[in-house]
Design a protein around this motif. Structure first.
Motif, PDB file in Angstrom:
ATOM      1  N   UNK A 119     -32.383  11.542   8.758  1.00 15.51           N
ATOM      2  CA  UNK A 119     -31.088  12.135   8.423  1.00 15.51           C
ATOM      3  C   UNK A 119     -31.193  12.981   7.156  1.00 15.51           C
ATOM      4  N   UNK A 120     -30.379  14.015   7.105  1.00 15.24           N
ATOM      5  CA  UNK A 120     -30.298  14.847   5.905  1.00 15.24           C
ATOM      6  C   UNK A 120     -28.930  14.679   5.259  1.00 15.24           C
ATOM      7  N   UNK A 121     -28.935  14.531   3.936  1.00 13.47           N
ATOM      8  CA  UNK A 121     -27.699  14.455   3.151  1.00 13.47           C
ATOM      9  C   UNK A 121     -27.832  15.425   1.987  1.00 13.47           C
ATOM     10  N   UNK A 122     -26.899  16.340   1.858  1.00 10.28           N
ATOM     11  CA  UNK A 122     -26.956  17.287   0.742  1.00 10.28           C
ATOM     12  C   UNK A 122     -26.842  16.529  -0.578  1.00 10.28           C
ATOM     13  N   UNK A 123     -27.693  16.874  -1.536  1.00 13.01           N
ATOM     14  CA  UNK A 123     -27.669  16.188  -2.829  1.00 13.01           C
ATOM     15  C   UNK A 123     -28.199  17.093  -3.931  1.00 13.01           C
ATOM     16  N   UNK A 124     -27.445  17.191  -5.001  1.00 11.55           N
ATOM     17  CA  UNK A 124     -27.891  17.835  -6.235  1.00 11.55           C
ATOM     18  C   UNK A 124     -28.254  16.708  -7.197  1.00 11.55           C
ATOM     19  N   UNK A 125     -29.535  16.499  -7.445  1.00 11.54           N
ATOM     20  CA  UNK A 125     -29.961  15.341  -8.234  1.00 11.54           C
ATOM     21  C   UNK A 125     -29.478  15.393  -9.677  1.00 11.54           C
ATOM     22  N   UNK A 126     -29.077  16.568 -10.153  1.00  9.77           N
ATOM     23  CA  UNK A 126     -28.570  16.662 -11.527  1.00  9.77           C
ATOM     24  C   UNK A 126     -27.105  16.255 -11.620  1.00  9.77           C
ATOM     25  N   UNK A 137     -33.488  14.042 -16.011  1.00 11.40           N
ATOM     26  CA  UNK A 137     -32.151  13.471 -15.820  1.00 11.40           C
ATOM     27  C   UNK A 137     -31.951  13.056 -14.366  1.00 11.40           C
ATOM     28  N   UNK A 138     -32.405  13.903 -13.434  1.00 20.31           N
ATOM     29  CA  UNK A 138     -32.280  13.565 -12.020  1.00 20.31           C
ATOM     30  C   UNK A 138     -33.041  12.303 -11.663  1.00 20.31           C
ATOM     31  N   UNK A 139     -34.234  12.149 -12.221  1.00 22.23           N
ATOM     32  CA  UNK A 139     -35.046  10.951 -11.966  1.00 22.23           C
ATOM     33  C   UNK A 139     -34.392   9.711 -12.572  1.00 22.23           C
ATOM     34  N   UNK A 140     -33.791   9.853 -13.741  1.00 23.80           N
ATOM     35  CA  UNK A 140     -33.101   8.720 -14.365  1.00 23.80           C
ATOM     36  C   UNK A 140     -31.903   8.282 -13.523  1.00 23.80           C
ATOM     37  N   UNK A 141     -31.161   9.253 -12.997  1.00 24.95           N
ATOM     38  CA  UNK A 141     -30.050   8.906 -12.104  1.00 24.95           C
ATOM     39  C   UNK A 141     -30.572   8.155 -10.875  1.00 24.95           C
ATOM     40  N   UNK A 142     -31.630   8.682 -10.269  1.00 30.79           N
ATOM     41  CA  UNK A 142     -32.212   8.061  -9.075  1.00 30.79           C
ATOM     42  C   UNK A 142     -32.671   6.640  -9.377  1.00 30.79           C
ATOM     43  N   UNK A 143     -33.340   6.464 -10.510  1.00 26.24           N
ATOM     44  CA  UNK A 143     -33.837   5.143 -10.896  1.00 26.24           C
ATOM     45  C   UNK A 143     -32.695   4.158 -11.103  1.00 26.24           C
ATOM     46  N   UNK A 144     -31.653   4.605 -11.794  1.00 27.56           N
ATOM     47  CA  UNK A 144     -30.497   3.731 -12.053  1.00 27.56           C
ATOM     48  C   UNK A 144     -29.869   3.265 -10.738  1.00 27.56           C
ATOM     49  N   UNK A 145     -29.697   4.188  -9.814  1.00 23.70           N
ATOM     50  CA  UNK A 145     -29.100   3.841  -8.528  1.00 23.70           C
ATOM     51  C   UNK A 145     -30.045   2.986  -7.689  1.00 23.70           C
ATOM     52  N   UNK A 146     -31.343   3.247  -7.783  1.00 22.89           N
ATOM     53  CA  UNK A 146     -32.313   2.442  -7.042  1.00 22.89           C
ATOM     54  C   UNK A 146     -32.245   0.984  -7.471  1.00 22.89           C
ATOM     55  N   UNK A 147     -32.132   0.746  -8.762  1.00 25.41           N
ATOM     56  CA  UNK A 147     -32.092  -0.627  -9.250  1.00 25.41           C
ATOM     57  C   UNK A 147     -30.799  -1.337  -8.868  1.00 25.41           C
ATOM     58  N   UNK A 148     -29.776  -0.577  -8.534  1.00 21.96           N
ATOM     59  CA  UNK A 148     -28.535  -1.173  -8.035  1.00 21.96           C
ATOM     60  C   UNK A 148     -28.666  -1.517  -6.559  1.00 21.96           C
ATOM     61  N   UNK A 149     -29.193  -0.572  -5.761  1.00 19.86           N
ATOM     62  CA  UNK A 149     -29.209  -0.736  -4.312  1.00 19.86           C
ATOM     63  C   UNK A 149     -30.362  -1.582  -3.795  1.00 19.86           C
ATOM     64  N   UNK A 150     -31.524  -1.524  -4.432  1.00 24.58           N
ATOM     65  CA  UNK A 150     -32.686  -2.239  -3.892  1.00 24.58           C
ATOM     66  C   UNK A 150     -32.483  -3.745  -3.858  1.00 24.58           C
ATOM     67  N   UNK A 151     -31.869  -4.283  -4.899  1.00 23.28           N
ATOM     68  CA  UNK A 151     -31.654  -5.738  -4.925  1.00 23.28           C
ATOM     69  C   UNK A 151     -30.574  -6.173  -3.948  1.00 23.28           C
ATOM     70  N   UNK A 152     -29.776  -5.199  -3.449  1.00 27.38           N
ATOM     71  CA  UNK A 152     -28.739  -5.508  -2.470  1.00 27.38           C
ATOM     72  C   UNK A 152     -29.251  -5.380  -1.041  1.00 27.38           C
ATOM     73  N   UNK A 153     -30.547  -5.097  -0.877  1.00 25.61           N
ATOM     74  CA  UNK A 153     -31.121  -4.876   0.451  1.00 25.61           C
ATOM     75  C   UNK A 153     -31.096  -6.172   1.261  1.00 25.61           C
ATOM     76  N   UNK A 154     -30.317  -6.224   2.340  1.00 26.05           N
ATOM     77  CA  UNK A 154     -30.192  -7.469   3.118  1.00 26.05           C
ATOM     78  C   UNK A 154     -31.528  -7.936   3.675  1.00 26.05           C
TER      79      UNK A 154
END
Length: 364
Positions: A86-93, A153-170
């Motif tokens: 799947x493709x989702x439009x995203x501006x990492x900044x 900045x884009x990588x920091x955003x990605x990392x912050x969100x990854x640490x939120x979602x990864x631990x929620x992985x069922x």
């Protein structure tokens, strides 16, 4: 008292041993994993998408280039028969744009979670930092730091969100170097994309160099504590790879040398994503060469077919850095630990009282 020397931290960070590249992995281990990739519409990001989709992964591509992203996803679905691309439009900044990407990825995931996040988005280009314009003006114009915004900045955003979602992985389990990758599908993995610029200076590219140095620092910091959240983190450091991101001036500078190949970057990344036993490791991807290790431990370039020679494009830059750090780092850390030991518990208690007083507003 605990002495926080590099040697003393080896067990604490629960890092897997240096990577033995002679041990095979199976790309089919990515089957069933939900993988989110930023900047996956072109370059080796697109290579990741094609290879992982071919091997049965669910892949969500986030990219600012909608046209390329849509075309890539349609092609991959047709070529692989895998409709879970799947493709989702995203501006990492843009923070909200990344928030929406992660939410959409979780909703598109068959199991409602994300197994691997690949912080791949990055750009290069003309850097105004050393080329100021308007020198006849009363003051310099505000520089454009787009390279820094995307690559850091884009990588920091990605990392912050990854640490939120990864631990929620069922159904995911805490990372472990003793896991069985052929059986382990639900994962908690963040793969950062650094560069050879994370390790060495790149002339006339101070923004890019600063950002990629920062990604290395982010990796080295997070891998010391990520196991507490059960997240494994790894780092990929490509050399100049033959993709559109390498500008014409860079190609002129590199003329006569060699660039790395996309397939070798894909190979290294797939090893990280597929093999859940790898924790806190980094790989440099360069041109494929034949080398032989000398008695001194150093590598020497040799002709293909030379007895004892090994053909490789992959190198591990941080293999033993928790145990054997740079001479200066080792010396300064030993001095600081000696100061700590000399002051003893009395010094620790005095500093603790000062720290509490500082927090309460009592400052000298």
């Amino acid at each position: 008292m605990t002495s926080y020397t590099p040697e003393g931290m080896v067990d604490a960070i629960r890092q897997s041993p240096p990577i033995d590249l002679s041990i095979p992995y199976d790309a089919a281990w990515v089957k069933g994993k939900t993988i989110l990739i930023t900047g996956g519409a072109s370059g080796f990001g697109a290579g990741f998408v094609r290879h992982w989709a071919k091997n049965g992964a669910v892949v969500i591509v986030g990219d600012i280039n909608t046209e390329k992203g849509d075309v890539l996803v349609r092609e991959v679905k047709q070529q692989t028969g895998n409709n879970n691309v799947h493709f989702v439009h995203c501006d990492v900044t843009d923070w909200q744009s990344q928030v929406n990407l992660f939410k959409e990825a979780a909703s598109l995931s068959p199991h409602g979670g994300i197994d691997t996040v690949v912080a791949n988005a990055g750009i290069a280009g003309n850097d105004p930092t050393q080329q100021p314009t308007g020198l006849d003006a009363a003051e310099p114009p505000r520089p454009a730091f787009k390279i820094l915004d995307v690559n850091l900045a884009g990588v920091m955003y990605t990392t912050h969100l990854a640490y939120y979602w990864l631990v929620k992985n069922p159904g995911s389990e805490r990372c472990s170097m003793d896991s069985k990758p052929g059986e382990r599908v639900r994962d908690r993995h963040l793969l950062l994309l650094g560069s050879i610029a994370s390790l060495a200076p790149i002339a006339i590219q101070p923004q890019y160099n600063a950002a990629k140095h920062a990604v290395l620092g982010l990796f080295r910091s997070l891998r010391a504590t990520s196991h507490y959240q059960g997240i494994r983190i790894n780092l990929l450091c490509p050399y100049f790879i033959d993709t559109p991101i390498v500008t014409a001036p860079a190609r002129i500078v590199l003329a006569g040398g060699a660039m790395g190949k996309v397939e070798d970057v894909v190979d290294a990344a797939t090893r990280f994503v597929a093999d859940s036993r790898i924790l806190g490791r980094a790989l440099v991807v360069g041109p494929k060469v034949t080398v032989k290790q000398l008695d001194t431990g150093e590598w020497s370039l040799v002709s293909k077919g030379t007895p004892g020679g090994t053909e490789t494009a992959l190198w591990e830059p941080c293999a033993d850095d928790w145990e054997e750090v740079d001479a200066f780092d080792r010396n300064i850390i030993k001095i600081l630990n000696s100061v700590q030991a000399a002051r003893g518990w009395i010094g620790w208690a005095a500093d603790l009282v000062k720290a509490v007083g500082h927090g309460l507003g009592y400052r000298r």
